[in-house]
Design a protein around this motif. Structure first.
Motif, short mmCIF file in Angstrom:
data_model
loop_
_atom_site.label_atom_id
_atom_site.label_comp_id
_atom_site.label_asym_id
_atom_site.label_seq_id
_atom_site.Cartn_x
_atom_site.Cartn_y
_atom_site.Cartn_z
N SER A 100 13.07 8.56 -5.15
CA SER A 100 12.69 8.01 -3.85
C SER A 100 13.83 7.21 -3.23
N ASP A 160 7.22 4.56 -8.10
CA ASP A 160 7.04 5.42 -9.27
C ASP A 160 7.78 6.76 -9.15
N LYS A 161 8.46 6.97 -8.05
CA LYS A 161 9.19 8.22 -7.85
C LYS A 161 10.68 7.98 -8.10
N THR A 205 0.81 -1.22 0.00
CA THR A 205 0.00 0.00 0.00
C THR A 205 0.85 1.27 0.00
N LYS A 206 1.70 1.41 1.03
CA LYS A 206 2.47 2.65 1.18
C LYS A 206 3.74 2.66 0.34
N TRP A 207 4.59 1.64 0.51
CA TRP A 207 5.89 1.66 -0.18
C TRP A 207 5.75 1.46 -1.68
N LYS A 241 3.84 2.95 -3.62
CA LYS A 241 3.71 4.28 -4.23
C LYS A 241 5.07 4.93 -4.47
N GLU A 242 6.08 4.52 -3.70
CA GLU A 242 7.41 5.09 -3.85
C GLU A 242 8.11 4.60 -5.11
#
Length: 217
Positions: free
Chosen positions: A95, A91-92, A84-86, A88-89
């Motif tokens: 990051s 695509d950065k 869920t959280k990581w 999303k990182e």
């Protein structure tokens, strides 16, 4: 992280409510936090144990209090957080995750159910590959269990417990309570539990966690 309160050593491990505890103690108690940044091993700094601190500071502690977390809770929460959280990182481009082993764990968590992920995770026993909870507990005389924090805090640190901890928002620790129960019950299989529990028998016994698979199903 290690901190000293009077003559007691406090050991906080990431994933056990350590940040909330550190902030609370900085505000409500006079604690001393030794600077171990000279230690080249970052894992040692984050998961430091009683023997490490006593060696580095050249002193003994009769009372050592450790923050802990149920290993089943910990690993399931890590798997869920990666999905869920990581995730999303990823695509950065800038990051931190691209410079961390967390990227490997996260990619696998996105592809695998919990059972397959945890079995794969423990298939390589090299210490560098493992996410850890609890190796610092040996030698500890009291525990601050993430799942039972208020009661344990009141028992271990009663002299600075002057108000109900529930009144302090900083101690609303993220744990399995924010994971949909249906997801836990569908993903936390007997095979997954049998991959985790045998590795933490001594830890679970010392901290008061169950070693019985059926208790988690």
């Amino acid at each position: 992280m290690a901190a000293i309160l009077n003559d007691r050593l406090l050991l906080f491990t990431p994933g056990t409510g350590s940040t909330a505890l550190e902030v609370y103690l900085k505000v409500h108690a006079h604690i001393f936090i030794p600077n171990f940044t000279f230690v080249p091993d970052d894992r040692l700094q984050r998961h430091i144990a009683l023997a490490d601190v006593e060696t580095l500071l050249n002193r003994k502690f009769d009372v050592c209090i450790s923050s802990t977390r149920n290993p089943v809770n910990y690993y399931f929460s890590e798997w869920y957080r990666m999905r869920t959280k990581w995730a999303k990182e990823l695509d950065k481009p800038d990051s931190w995750i691209h410079q961390s082993r967390t990227k490997e764990f996260t990619l696998k968590a996105m592809e695998m159910n919990f059972e397959d992920w945890i079995i794969d995770h423990f298939s390589d026993l090299s210490i560098d590959k493992q996410l850890h909870v609890g190796p610092h507990y040996k030698g500890s005389t009291k525990f601050l269990r993430c799942e039972n924090l208020c009661e344990d805090f009141r028992s271990a640190l009663s002299e600075i417990y002057n108000k109900p901890l529930e009144l302090f928002p900083i101690l609303r620790i993220v744990n399995s309570s924010n994971i949909p129960p249906s997801l836990y019950h569908s993903e936390c299989s007997a095979a997954a539990l049998e991959a985790i529990i045998p590795r933490f028998l001594d830890y679970n016994t010392a901290c008061g966690y169950s070693n019985t698979v059926s208790d988690y199903l």
